[in-house]
Design an enzyme around this catalytic site. Structure first.
Site, PDB file in Angstrom:
ATOM      1  N   SER A 218       0.485  -1.337   0.057  1.00 48.40           N
ATOM      2  CA  SER A 218      -0.136   0.329  -0.138  1.00 48.40           C
ATOM      3  C   SER A 218       0.573   1.339   0.074  1.00 48.40           C
ATOM      4  CB  SER A 218      -0.891   0.113   1.593  1.00 48.40           C
ATOM      5  OG  SER A 218      -1.939   0.556   0.649  1.00 48.40           O
TER       6      SER A 218
ATOM      7  N   HIS B  21      -7.496  -5.507  -0.042  1.00 42.35           N
ATOM      8  CA  HIS B  21      -6.667  -5.026  -0.225  1.00 42.35           C
ATOM      9  C   HIS B  21      -5.080  -5.898  -0.464  1.00 42.35           C
ATOM     10  CE1 HIS B  21      -4.223  -1.391  -0.366  1.00 42.35           C
ATOM     11  NE2 HIS B  21      -3.961  -1.351   0.631  1.00 42.35           N
TER      12      HIS B  21
ATOM     13  N   ASP C 248      -9.092  -4.149  -5.694  1.00 36.74           N
ATOM     14  CA  ASP C 248      -9.045  -3.365  -4.280  1.00 36.74           C
ATOM     15  C   ASP C 248      -9.280  -2.172  -3.800  1.00 36.74           C
ATOM     16  OD1 ASP C 248      -7.247  -1.634  -2.298  1.00 36.74           O
ATOM     17  OD2 ASP C 248      -5.808  -3.036  -3.085  1.00 36.74           O
TER      18      ASP C 248
END
Length: 513
Positions: free
Chosen positions: A228, A483, A455
């Site tokens: 991320s 995610h 996502d």
């Protein structure tokens, strides 16, 4: 709800561990010519930085079996390396063998604001595939301003409780003023409690810290897995130090070329996509609290539910009631991992029956609120880095109102709230030092960029964009929900990444799982 560019990833089930965040940031302070992006990897550290690169870490036991901890020093301000220093927490689990040791593998779970040390000790250092842990020392550095590394502080626990309950979908000017005042109080609290470090927590500075860590760990090149927001941190490292870039995996990728407004709008659409997946699954379940008709009907029911909570919060068995903001945060939390969908169905049903405690618990997990009412510094560091890395998406309520329709088009469920959440950096006390720009990282070894098609927090098109920007980018696609992708159940993804980490063989660009 305080979603302001929070891009989070689950490392463990929601019921047992707090969310590890990731946020949309880019840019950083200017650098000297000898360390300019694309050239720093080709030059030795300056004389002023040499003591940092030459420091020896004093490893010690840190209360967690099989892990060592140390403190690393870095310049507080890289423009003044002979000035004040900042202390950064480092932890490692040594390679277990068998097989030849491949060096250190740094990990970062995202954020900004997620504790890399906490992630390593709770998951990565014991949960990564055994062949990877056998041949790498698993290492984490809490980025500056985060957790154990001189953490940014902004509000007390009771102040945060009030802050997280502020209505982020204001219905009139008075409610909009209340929200702006909350943002101002938050920013003022950060400046008051953390004024010294606040100008020096950019992603660029954190990436430079990682190069010091690489050197003191004895590695010629940096091997790294970032999730991320951690993908932006890794890409920034590659931009600054392409010749020192080893095997980099960027999972749940950010797009560093986008300004804050577009990042927020794209993320809004990402959560809408995730909610539609949840809703499509929910209406097939016997216990779905959003009806059994269609995704459209489920969407209407959730919006109506939020509107009711806005008017009449429900009790939770605590001093805090469950209003629209906290309920929305609880729902958003479950969008990060389809494994949390059953828990969300149960929590929504309970709230509809007048018990807000389960949904409140999900929101508290997202915010990393402890049972005693204290908060980790996650949200504080998140704002500090985001607001330093990019110019604010919006600076006035009028600007938000003008943009709200495009956000609501992106997500009828979450759009208004996401638009107003993007106002937070408009009141930040430190001017931004970064700006959006593509990252090419010429000269870097192959970099694996992983994107998940549905996502919520880092939309798939961001991974496509970053892989296209990087001169050596290899796009690995996971067709799925949730995610990030590595370690989330796809043998195809895990095999591709493990092969790259262990053998140096990157997957072919465009590989799909």
């Amino acid at each position: 709800m305080d979603t302001r560019r929070l891009l989070r990833t689950y490392a463990l089930p929601l019921a047992t561990v707090g969310l590890l965040v990731s946020g949309c940031t880019t840019g950083g302070p200017s650098v000297s010519e000898s360390e300019a992006p694309g050239t720093a990897g080709r030059s030795a550290p300056s004389a002023a930085l040499a003591p940092y690169y030459g420091q020896k870490l004093d490893w010690r036991e840190c209360g967690v079996p099989n892990f060592e901890c140390a403190t690393m020093k870095a310049p507080l301000d890289y423009a003044k390396p002979e000035g004040e220093t900042i202390k950064l927490a480092v932890s490692r689990a040594k390679a277990t063998g068998p097989g030849k040791r491949l060096g250190s593998l740094l990990v970062n779970p995202g954020g900004p604001g997620g504790s890399a040390v906490g992630y390593l000790q709770a998951y990565a250092g014991i949960g990564y595939p055994a062949p990877v842990r056998a041949r790498y020392d698993m290492v984490a550095v809490d980025p500056r301003g985060v957790a154990r590394s001189e953490p940014v502080q902004c509000l007390s626990g009771p102040e945060m409780d009030r802050y997280t309950q502020v209505d982020q979908t204001p219905d009139d000017a008075a409610e909009a003023d209340t929200l702006e005042q909350a943002y101002e109080k938050f920013a003022t609290g950060c400046e008051k409690r953390s004024g010294k470090v606040l100008p020096h927590v950019s992603t660029t500075e954190a990436a430079r810290d990682m190069d010091i860590a690489r050197a003191v760990l004895g590695d010629e090149k940096l091997n790294y897995v970032g999730a991320s927001y951690g993908t932006f941190l890794g890409a920034t490292y590659a931009e600054l130090f392409p010749d020192r870039t080893g095997r980099l995996v960027l999972d749940g990728a950010m797009d560093p070329a986008l300004p804050a407004r577009e990042l927020n709008r794209d993320q809004t659409a990402g959560f809408e996509t995730a909610f539609k997946s949840f809703a499509a699954d929910c209406v097939k379940q016997a216990d779905c609290p959003l009806g059994k008709k269609s995704v459209a009907d489920a969407t209407t029911r959730l919006k109506d539910f939020f509107a009711k909570l806005d008017a009449s919060p429900v009790p939770t068995g605590q001093d805090r009631e469950l209003g629209e903001s906290l309920a929305t945060t609880g729902v958003i939390a479950a969008m990060y991992d389809d494994g949390a969908w059953p828990q969300l169905r149960t929590a929504l049903a309970a709230a509809q029956d007048g018990d807000g405690a389960p949904l409140l618990a999900m929101a508290d997990s997202y915010y990393e609120r402890e049972a005693d009412g204290s908060y980790a510094n996650l949200m504080f560091a998140n704002a500090a880095v985001n607001c330093l890395d990019l110019p604010a998406a919006f600076k006035t309520s009028d600007a938000v109102r003008a943009a709200a329709p495009e956000f609501e088009k992106a997500s009828p469920v979450f759009g208004r709230g996401f638009a107003w959440a993007a106002l937070n950096c408009g009141h930040w006390p430190v001017p931004p030092t970064g700006k959006p720009h593509p990252i090419e990282a010429k000269g870097a070894a192959p970099i694996v960029v992983v994107g998940t098609t549905r996502d919520p927090a880092t939309p798939y098109k961001w991974a496509e964009s970053l892989a296209g920007q990087l001169s050596s980018g290899r796009l690995l696609t996971y067709d799925g929900d949730g995610h990030t992708a590595y370690g989330r159940g796809s043998d195809c993804v895990d095999t591709a990444i493990n092969t790259y980490l262990l053998e140096g063989e990157a997957p072919k660009d465009g590989t799909r799982c």
